[in-house]
Design a protein around this motif. Structure first.
Motif, PDB file in Angstrom:
ATOM      1  N   ASP A  69      40.255 -68.624 -11.864  1.00 52.24           N
ATOM      2  CA  ASP A  69      40.908 -69.732 -12.675  1.00 52.24           C
ATOM      3  C   ASP A  69      40.324 -70.353 -13.641  1.00 52.24           C
ATOM      4  N   ASP A  70      39.337 -69.968 -14.344  1.00 51.68           N
ATOM      5  CA  ASP A  70      38.285 -70.567 -15.183  1.00 51.68           C
ATOM      6  C   ASP A  70      37.848 -72.065 -14.691  1.00 51.68           C
ATOM      7  N   GLY A  71      37.424 -71.843 -13.288  1.00 52.18           N
ATOM      8  CA  GLY A  71      36.774 -72.916 -12.741  1.00 52.18           C
ATOM      9  C   GLY A  71      37.856 -74.032 -12.361  1.00 52.18           C
ATOM     10  N   GLU A  72      39.192 -73.867 -12.252  1.00 52.04           N
ATOM     11  CA  GLU A  72      40.190 -74.601 -11.815  1.00 52.04           C
ATOM     12  C   GLU A  72      40.264 -74.413 -10.242  1.00 52.04           C
ATOM     13  N   THR A  73      39.758 -73.453  -9.684  1.00 57.56           N
ATOM     14  CA  THR A  73      39.908 -73.140  -8.019  1.00 57.56           C
ATOM     15  C   THR A  73      38.569 -72.948  -7.667  1.00 57.56           C
ATOM     16  N   VAL A  74      38.192 -73.733  -6.872  1.00 56.06           N
ATOM     17  CA  VAL A  74      36.935 -73.856  -6.231  1.00 56.06           C
ATOM     18  C   VAL A  74      37.040 -73.544  -4.714  1.00 56.06           C
ATOM     19  N   LYS A  75      36.608 -72.598  -4.023  1.00 50.20           N
ATOM     20  CA  LYS A  75      36.712 -72.556  -2.672  1.00 50.20           C
ATOM     21  C   LYS A  75      35.164 -72.234  -2.034  1.00 50.20           C
ATOM     22  N   PHE A  76      35.016 -73.440  -1.135  1.00 48.55           N
ATOM     23  CA  PHE A  76      33.700 -73.655  -0.557  1.00 48.55           C
ATOM     24  C   PHE A  76      33.707 -73.084   1.082  1.00 48.55           C
ATOM     25  N   LEU A  77      32.866 -72.328   1.306  1.00 48.32           N
ATOM     26  CA  LEU A  77      32.491 -71.858   2.699  1.00 48.32           C
ATOM     27  C   LEU A  77      31.546 -72.504   3.322  1.00 48.32           C
ATOM     28  N   SER A  78      31.659 -73.301   4.285  1.00 52.49           N
ATOM     29  CA  SER A  78      30.516 -74.034   4.970  1.00 52.49           C
ATOM     30  C   SER A  78      30.247 -73.871   6.300  1.00 52.49           C
ATOM     31  N   ARG A  79      29.202 -74.163   7.167  1.00 54.38           N
ATOM     32  CA  ARG A  79      29.147 -73.845   8.460  1.00 54.38           C
ATOM     33  C   ARG A  79      28.812 -75.385   9.098  1.00 54.38           C
ATOM     34  N   VAL A  80      29.533 -75.171  10.289  1.00 55.39           N
ATOM     35  CA  VAL A  80      29.563 -76.433  11.242  1.00 55.39           C
ATOM     36  C   VAL A  80      28.704 -76.364  12.342  1.00 55.39           C
ATOM     37  N   ALA A  81      28.456 -77.349  12.861  1.00 55.12           N
ATOM     38  CA  ALA A  81      28.001 -77.306  14.222  1.00 55.12           C
ATOM     39  C   ALA A  81      28.286 -76.295  15.201  1.00 55.12           C
ATOM     40  N   GLY A  82      27.649 -75.425  16.014  1.00 55.81           N
ATOM     41  CA  GLY A  82      27.823 -74.344  16.660  1.00 55.81           C
ATOM     42  C   GLY A  82      27.756 -73.071  15.779  1.00 55.81           C
ATOM     43  N   GLY A  83      27.594 -73.334  14.552  1.00 55.64           N
ATOM     44  CA  GLY A  83      27.405 -72.060  13.737  1.00 55.64           C
ATOM     45  C   GLY A  83      28.699 -71.399  13.246  1.00 55.64           C
ATOM     46  N   TYR A  84      29.939 -72.144  13.375  1.00 54.83           N
ATOM     47  CA  TYR A  84      31.358 -71.638  12.916  1.00 54.83           C
ATOM     48  C   TYR A  84      31.250 -72.042  11.430  1.00 54.83           C
ATOM     49  N   ALA A  99      17.602 -89.323   6.383  1.00 56.30           N
ATOM     50  CA  ALA A  99      17.408 -88.768   7.706  1.00 56.30           C
ATOM     51  C   ALA A  99      18.152 -89.217   8.576  1.00 56.30           C
ATOM     52  N   LEU A 100      18.703 -90.353   8.458  1.00 58.16           N
ATOM     53  CA  LEU A 100      19.577 -90.920   9.503  1.00 58.16           C
ATOM     54  C   LEU A 100      21.026 -90.315   9.637  1.00 58.16           C
ATOM     55  N   LEU A 101      21.442 -90.178   8.331  1.00 59.16           N
ATOM     56  CA  LEU A 101      22.752 -89.688   8.195  1.00 59.16           C
ATOM     57  C   LEU A 101      22.805 -88.350   7.438  1.00 59.16           C
ATOM     58  N   PRO A 102      22.569 -87.301   8.378  1.00 58.33           N
ATOM     59  CA  PRO A 102      22.646 -86.105   7.492  1.00 58.33           C
ATOM     60  C   PRO A 102      24.048 -85.478   7.236  1.00 58.33           C
ATOM     61  N   LEU A 103      24.116 -84.581   6.432  1.00 57.39           N
ATOM     62  CA  LEU A 103      25.777 -84.217   6.297  1.00 57.39           C
ATOM     63  C   LEU A 103      26.019 -83.125   7.397  1.00 57.39           C
ATOM     64  N   ALA A 104      27.215 -83.177   7.627  1.00 53.91           N
ATOM     65  CA  ALA A 104      27.772 -82.316   8.728  1.00 53.91           C
ATOM     66  C   ALA A 104      27.849 -80.806   8.460  1.00 53.91           C
ATOM     67  N   LEU A 105      28.212 -80.533   7.042  1.00 57.16           N
ATOM     68  CA  LEU A 105      28.520 -79.328   6.428  1.00 57.16           C
ATOM     69  C   LEU A 105      27.370 -78.787   5.804  1.00 57.16           C
ATOM     70  N   GLU A 106      27.186 -77.409   6.160  1.00 54.64           N
ATOM     71  CA  GLU A 106      26.140 -76.638   5.842  1.00 54.64           C
ATOM     72  C   GLU A 106      26.512 -75.592   4.887  1.00 54.64           C
ATOM     73  N   PRO A 107      26.379 -75.811   3.380  1.00 52.29           N
ATOM     74  CA  PRO A 107      26.913 -74.807   2.572  1.00 52.29           C
ATOM     75  C   PRO A 107      26.753 -73.385   2.938  1.00 52.29           C
ATOM     76  N   VAL A 108      27.482 -72.479   2.817  1.00 54.70           N
ATOM     77  CA  VAL A 108      27.161 -71.160   3.039  1.00 54.70           C
ATOM     78  C   VAL A 108      27.428 -70.208   1.584  1.00 54.70           C
ATOM     79  N   THR A 109      28.617 -70.432   1.047  1.00 52.45           N
ATOM     80  CA  THR A 109      28.739 -69.905  -0.360  1.00 52.45           C
ATOM     81  C   THR A 109      29.985 -70.393  -0.881  1.00 52.45           C
ATOM     82  N   GLU A 110      30.005 -70.411  -2.205  1.00 52.00           N
ATOM     83  CA  GLU A 110      31.063 -70.952  -3.054  1.00 52.00           C
ATOM     84  C   GLU A 110      31.689 -69.885  -3.831  1.00 52.00           C
ATOM     85  N   SER A 111      32.992 -69.971  -4.411  1.00 53.38           N
ATOM     86  CA  SER A 111      33.778 -69.078  -5.226  1.00 53.38           C
ATOM     87  C   SER A 111      34.556 -69.838  -6.375  1.00 53.38           C
TER      88      SER A 111
END
Length: 394
Positions: free
Chosen positions: A84-99, A69-81
């Motif tokens: 390359d057979d699992g060798e490339t992973v792209k994370f899309l995250s939302r940060v403060a302000g909704g960006y 509760a005291l130390l929340p994560l700053a990145l909110e997961p949005v989607t993940e792709s």
């Protein structure tokens, strides 16, 4: 606390998990009545075990719950792709302000590399870049940058690999956010245990930032997104060149090389018919040889970007360009495009997600409009029916 979160749904002023320093963490735990050694346990859990407080099993259960509760994560997961057979992973995250920001993990036979973002959006205005087209939203904090690397390191660990390289080549211009970027570099070096030579800071050519980097103690690898070897073309492709032209940029690069004794690289996005001609190779080789040691060139076939009228050079021409550079005494590598089918180029996944959101809103708006039209038509029919009824008898 040194860094706080104002993310949606989180209390303003609250510390973030990877935004606190070790001293911050010690003060926080002391305020909770915990012994001093708890800070070391938590820090090792976060940066060596790569787990959150709930999974640090040598902590009391109540403290684990409290720290979540005291130390929340700053990145909110949005989607993940994944590609390359699992060798490339792209994370899309939302940060403060909704960006939204992107992070890409790339697994190779000999290394595991994560490409992190330093800003939400970018103000440099390079038209062939999806992030540049989107414009600038805000700087990322040190904790938001570090958290990207830790997230990727944990994913690599789950695949039986150890994160070995971090490159600041994602969204944003790292040297325009140096006050947050450099503490992140120090954290990645000192706490994630990455060698300075395995930390790469890329820039489009912020000369004052390169000079400040020269004075830093860690000899990180410097990469310059060059893309053109004469001021006329570079002014068009990389607008910051109008402020810091190529001669000033090379002087700053040579100062960095002299201070740290490391070879740097030039990043060169291969754009069909724009910067892939034999004359471009000759000009680029001349610039590389002006540096001591000579710069290495990374050739990057341009990923297709909506809104930019040209396309990447054909692979055969990319290879010819590389061979021409090598014949002129310059080492060059053709970078393999990873995750093209998942929009892995900088800014593409965020742009595609925004397009999807806008399309969804458009569809919702159309549906609402049709619903309103239906309601109006129904009322019109009801009014017409009442008008046609015979008058009441008296």
């Amino acid at each position: 606390m040194s860094e706080t979160s104002v993310a949606i749904g989180r209390r303003p002023g609250a510390p973030t998990r990877y935004g606190v320093t070790r001293d911050d963490l010690g003060e926080l735990l002391a305020s909770e009545g915990q012994p001093r050694y708890r800070a070391d346990q938590v820090w090792r859990g976060l940066y060596e075990q790569l787990v959150g407080p709930a999974a640090i099993t040598n902590l009391p259960a109540a403290l684990r719950t409290r720290l979540e509760a005291l130390l929340p994560l700053a990145l909110e997961p949005v989607t993940e792709s994944v590609a390359d057979d699992g060798e490339t992973v792209k994370f899309l995250s939302r940060v403060a302000g909704g960006y939204e920001v992107e992070t890409v993990l790339m697994l190779y036979p000999d290394r595991a590399t994560v490409c992190v973002s330093s800003q939400a959006g970018c103000a440099m205005g390079c038209g062939f870049c999806a992030t540049g087209q989107a414009g600038f939203d805000r700087h990322l904090t040190t904790g938001e940058i570090v958290e990207q690397a830790v997230t990727a390191a944990a994913r690599a660990k789950a695949a039986g690999r150890r994160l070995s390289n971090v490159v600041f080549m994602g969204m944003g211009e790292p040297l325009a956010n140096e006050t947050a970027m450099w503490p992140a570099v120090e954290r990645l070096h000192g706490d994630l245990g990455l060698s300075a030579r395995h930390l790469t800071v890329s820039t489009v050519g912020i000369v004052p930032g390169i000079r400040r980097l020269t004075e830093r103690p860690l000899p990180v690898t410097l990469a310059v997104s060059l893309h053109a070897a004469n001021d006329g073309l570079r002014d068009e492709l990389v607008p910051i060149n109008r402020r810091y032209p190529i001669d000033a940029l090379l002087d700053a690069c040579q100062g960095y090389l002299a201070a740290h004794g490391r070879r740097m690289s030039f990043e060169w996005a291969m754009i069909d018919g724009v910067n892939d001609r034999p004359s471009d190779a000759v000009e680029l080789a001349s610039l590389c040889r002006r540096l001591r040691p000579a710069a290495h060139v990374n050739l990057i076939p341009l990923n297709p970007t909506p809104g930019w009228p040209t396309t990447g050079s054909p692979l055969a021409r990319v290879r010819d360009f590389r061979d021409h550079l090598e014949s002129l005494g310059v080492q060059a590598t053709v970078r393999r495009n990873r995750g093209t089918d998942i929009d892995a180029a900088c800014g593409q996944l965020a742009a595609r997600h925004r397009e999807g959101q806008l399309a969804a809103r458009h569809r919702e708006g159309q549906l609402a409009a049709r619903h309103r039209e239906g309601q109006l038509a129904a009322r019109h029919r009801e009014d017409g029916s009442r008008d046609q009824q015979p008058a009441a008898r008296t």
